[in-house]
Design a protein around this motif. Structure first.
Motif, PDB file in Angstrom:
ATOM      1  N   UNK A  67      64.199  95.407  12.622  1.00  0.00           N
ATOM      2  CA  UNK A  67      64.199  94.914  14.040  1.00  0.00           C
ATOM      3  C   UNK A  67      64.972  93.955  14.630  1.00  0.00           C
ATOM      4  N   UNK A  68      65.516  92.983  13.684  1.00  0.00           N
ATOM      5  CA  UNK A  68      66.644  91.669  13.742  1.00  0.00           C
ATOM      6  C   UNK A  68      68.365  92.614  14.709  1.00  0.00           C
ATOM      7  N   UNK A  69      68.301  93.826  14.956  1.00  0.00           N
ATOM      8  CA  UNK A  69      69.386  94.195  14.772  1.00  0.00           C
ATOM      9  C   UNK A  69      69.587  95.065  16.271  1.00  0.00           C
ATOM     10  N   UNK A  70      70.219  94.736  17.540  1.00  0.00           N
ATOM     11  CA  UNK A  70      70.718  94.842  18.252  1.00  0.00           C
ATOM     12  C   UNK A  70      72.325  95.476  18.750  1.00  0.00           C
ATOM     13  N   UNK A  71      72.302  97.413  18.781  1.00  0.00           N
ATOM     14  CA  UNK A  71      73.979  97.175  19.213  1.00  0.00           C
ATOM     15  C   UNK A  71      73.902  97.180  20.822  1.00  0.00           C
ATOM     16  N   UNK A  72      75.253  96.253  21.364  1.00  0.00           N
ATOM     17  CA  UNK A  72      75.683  96.284  22.790  1.00  0.00           C
ATOM     18  C   UNK A  72      76.686  97.446  23.271  1.00  0.00           C
ATOM     19  N   UNK A  73      76.905  97.974  24.174  1.00  0.00           N
ATOM     20  CA  UNK A  73      78.100  98.961  24.241  1.00  0.00           C
ATOM     21  C   UNK A  73      79.190  98.075  24.365  1.00  0.00           C
ATOM     22  N   UNK A  74      80.401  97.830  24.485  1.00  0.00           N
ATOM     23  CA  UNK A  74      81.188  96.921  24.745  1.00  0.00           C
ATOM     24  C   UNK A  74      82.618  97.926  24.978  1.00  0.00           C
ATOM     25  N   UNK A  75      83.119  98.049  25.889  1.00  0.00           N
ATOM     26  CA  UNK A  75      84.521  98.887  26.029  1.00  0.00           C
ATOM     27  C   UNK A  75      86.350  98.306  25.544  1.00  0.00           C
ATOM     28  N   UNK A  76      85.850  97.262  25.644  1.00  0.00           N
ATOM     29  CA  UNK A  76      86.862  97.113  25.149  1.00  0.00           C
ATOM     30  C   UNK A  76      86.481  95.541  24.140  1.00  0.00           C
ATOM     31  N   UNK A  77      87.173  94.839  23.435  1.00  0.00           N
ATOM     32  CA  UNK A  77      87.247  93.630  22.712  1.00  0.00           C
ATOM     33  C   UNK A  77      87.452  92.817  23.681  1.00  0.00           C
ATOM     34  N   UNK A  78      87.821  92.805  24.517  1.00  0.00           N
ATOM     35  CA  UNK A  78      88.237  91.480  25.636  1.00  0.00           C
ATOM     36  C   UNK A  78      86.009  91.663  25.885  1.00  0.00           C
ATOM     37  N   UNK A  79      85.791  92.915  25.991  1.00  0.00           N
ATOM     38  CA  UNK A  79      84.779  92.684  27.144  1.00  0.00           C
ATOM     39  C   UNK A  79      83.826  92.471  26.285  1.00  0.00           C
ATOM     40  N   UNK A  80      83.446  92.763  24.987  1.00  0.00           N
ATOM     41  CA  UNK A  80      83.177  92.194  23.599  1.00  0.00           C
ATOM     42  C   UNK A  80      83.277  90.346  23.184  1.00  0.00           C
TER      43      UNK A  80
END
Length: 301
Positions: free
Chosen positions: A67-80
């Motif tokens: 429950x304490x983990x969420x993954x959010x997609x990002x296409x580049x390191x800059x966006x992340x």
């Protein structure tokens, strides 16, 4: 206090959330997994979703039931980096951690004028060392951010480190501006700054701590050395925070403690709206865990 005790202290506080920029890194995932197992914090992992998933599964993290983990997609390191920093700025997270991206990328996001974490203060590196056979944690600042800080920048670096130390329970930490000698020498700029910082502390310009210097390293941390050389004062032999005069000194001291003294370390960048975990790729997962604990403890409630 030991760094393992720091982890325990972090778990007892109100749960914080750490936003990790470019989390697709094995050592980062190992630190995150260790932190989840210790109930240290919740995590938002930004980056390549497929790679993050694979690394979590490889590590044995039960993604579906965590429950304490969420993954959010990002296409580049800059966006992340942008998304992670914005999460902290929007108060959806309490600290930010650098993953598999260059330091310059995360710092550029942190310093963004619109959605970054600027406060107007100097950003500085604060490292907490657990040294074998030594009776307390020693804080070293600044070994990674400020190359040759001015007097006013040194004062701010002290303030940043004091905030971190106080968050760990040191009510009035003792600060030693480190130089090569114990006396003021006009030909050694660091001794002039050290004396000025001590006076600033005496006059209330630097608060919540005791600053005294100049002090050589031995007289700052060893009561016997201070007594032998006749160096008195409240800080001599009792320093909690070592303020180095320049980044070269800090870097050498940091790595000497790590490689010669076999010290354990946790570190954060202080001076922003929230702590920043900016570990090196060479740091172990254990060091990253301690850095996360330091960030959680020093994050504002």
């Amino acid at each position: 206090m030991k760094l393992s005790t720091l982890v325990e202290k972090a778990t007892q506080a109100k749960q914080k959330t750490v936003a990790v920029a470019a989390a697709e890194d094995r050592e980062v995932i190992e630190a995150v997994a260790m932190a989840l197992e210790a109930n240290l914090a919740a995590f938002q992992l930004y980056g390549n979703e497929k790679e993050i998933h694979a690394l979590l599964i490889e590590r044995g993290v039960d993604i579906d039931n965590e429950e304490d983990l969420t993954i959010i997609p990002a296409s580049t390191g800059k966006e992340a980096a942008q998304l992670a920093v914005q999460a902290v700025n929007d108060k959806r997270a309490d600290a930010v951690m650098k993953g598999m991206i260059p330091t310059s990328v995360i710092l550029k996001a942190v310093l963004n004028k619109e959605w970054g974490l600027r406060t107007g203060s100097v950003l500085s590196h604060v490292a907490a060392f657990e040294i074998p056979d030594y009776d307390r944690l020693i804080f070293v600042t600044d070994a990674a951010m400020n190359i040759k800080p001015t007097l006013e920048e040194k004062a701010q670096i002290i303030r940043n480190s004091v905030q971190v130390a106080r968050a760990l329970g040191l009510e009035k930490p003792k600060v030693a501006p480190i130089t090569a000698v114990e006396v003021v020498n006009p030909n050694m700029e660091a001794t002039l700054d050290a004396a000025a910082l001590a006076q600033m502390s005496n006059r209330g310009q630097i608060t919540d701590c005791i600053v005294d210097g100049p002090l050589a390293l031995d007289n700052a941390i060893s009561p016997k050395a201070a007594e032998h050389k006749g160096v008195g004062g409240e800080v001599a032999g009792q320093a909690d925070i070592l303020l180095v005069p320049a980044i070269e000194t800090g870097n050498v001291l940091y790595k000497s403690l790590m490689y010669f003294a076999k010290a354990k370390v946790g570190a954060v960048i202080a001076g922003a709206k929230a702590p920043i975990v900016l570990t090196s790729r060479a740091d172990s997962a254990e060091s990253k865990l301690y850095s996360l604990a330091l960030a959680v403890c020093s994050a504002k409630n």
